[in-house]
Design an enzyme around this catalytic site. Structure first.
Site, short mmCIF file in Angstrom:
data_model
loop_
_atom_site.label_atom_id
_atom_site.label_comp_id
_atom_site.label_asym_id
_atom_site.label_seq_id
_atom_site.Cartn_x
_atom_site.Cartn_y
_atom_site.Cartn_z
N LEU A 40 0.85 -1.18 0.00
CA LEU A 40 0.00 0.00 0.00
C LEU A 40 0.89 1.24 0.00
O LEU A 40 1.95 1.25 0.66
CB LEU A 40 -0.89 0.03 1.25
N ASP A 41 0.46 2.28 -0.70
CA ASP A 41 1.22 3.53 -0.69
C ASP A 41 1.26 4.08 0.73
O ASP A 41 0.36 3.82 1.54
CB ASP A 41 0.57 4.54 -1.63
N PRO A 42 2.29 4.88 1.06
CA PRO A 42 2.41 5.41 2.42
C PRO A 42 1.16 6.12 2.93
O PRO A 42 0.79 5.95 4.10
CB PRO A 42 3.60 6.37 2.31
#
Length: 297
Positions: A40-42
């Site tokens: 998942l993106d930050p």
């Protein structure tokens, strides 16, 4: 808990990378071996399946599962990354549509299509991650990839944002979808909120927050093990084959088996004591071939 062999469904908080979240949990449970599936993106939150011990051998099966996200898209502004973490790259006027109009627009994106991955992604080009090139201002050609959107339902809308829930195939970039939706309507846009709610047959109710794990680990509470899913439970779509002692011994040594009986292409293999031995595939009509062998004892 060094010998744990299972999957934990972390509710990843915003502001940290998937790898950082993995390493934090790995440290908490003192696991020797671990990996995550489907980063998942930050800025994104939600389900991040973490595999530990022998469960790392099934991580790619989880990568292939369809996923469900809750998404907010903000219109009128584009960013370098397609989400709130990027620098603003452009602006446009926003246009208002009725709820019925939005439902019709979103419906047009359902089904099978092709999508060009964004430059800010972990895909590799000549040995380097695309995001590494993007940070240097480089843009390279990316091949379109086949994706499928199974459902795309409007949840809420305001003057310059929409919220929707989407279930899609692996490899679908929600950031690109958001930009495509905006582009179709003559606007710019970016993802302002993203939460993953499910992966395959793993659902939101099974997730655990990092703060809860930290509290349990700090107090050496054995209840932490209750949050782990076994390899057996994770492979719900696999058929089952049971072996006798001789067959189990051969299978554990990597030998193919002549096996009479019905079995599908993906098979969970057990010994006569109902212990999970490994994963196999049907090489031909009556041959069971090992794919992964587990050492769970």
């Amino acid at each position: 808990m060094q010998n744990i062999n299972g999957i934990l469904l972390l509710d990843k908080p915003s502001g940290i990378t998937s790898n950082r979240a993995l390493q934090r949990v790995r440290s908490l449970i003192k696991a020797k071996k671990g990996g995550h599936t489907g980063s998942l993106d930050p800025f994104a939150t939600g389900m991040l399946p973490l595999c530990f011990g022998e469960a790392t051998k099934i991580s790619h099966y989880l990568l292939n599962e369809k996923k469900t996200y809750s998404v907010e898209v903000k219109f009128g502004v584009s960013t370098s990354t397609g989400d709130i973490d990027g620098e603003i790259t452009g602006s446009s006027k926003t246009k208002e549509y009725s709820e019925d109009q939005w439902k019709k627009i979103l419906n047009e994106f359902k089904g099978k299509s092709e999508q060009i991955p964004p430059m800010y992604s972990a895909l590799k080009y000549k040995g380097k991650r695309l995001y590494e090139l993007a940070r240097k201002g480089e843009i390279v050609d990316r091949a379109a990839r086949k994706i499928q959107i199974f459902s795309l339902d409007l949840v809420d809308l305001s003057k310059d944002t929409i919220n929707f829930e989407i279930t899609c195939s692996k490899g679908t970039y929600i950031r690109v979808l958001a930009e495509d939706i905006a582009k179709k309507l003559g606007m710019l846009g970016h993802v302002s909120r993203l939460r993953r709610k499910s992966v395959g047959n793993f659902f939101e109710s099974k997730m655990v927050k990092l703060s809860i794990l930290e509290d349990l680990a700090q107090n050496n509470n054995p209840a932490i093990s209750d949050y782990f899913i076994t390899i057996d439970e994770a492979l719900t779509e696999f058929s089952v084959v049971s072996l006798n002692d001789l067959q189990s011994s051969k299978f554990r040594n990597g030998q193919q088996l002549e096996f009479d009986g019905h079995f599908d292409d993906n098979v969970k293999v057990y010994d006569h004591n109902n212990n999970l031995v490994g994963i196999a595939y049907k090489k031909n009509q009556n041959t069971l071939a090992p794919k992964r062998i587990f050492h769970l004892s």
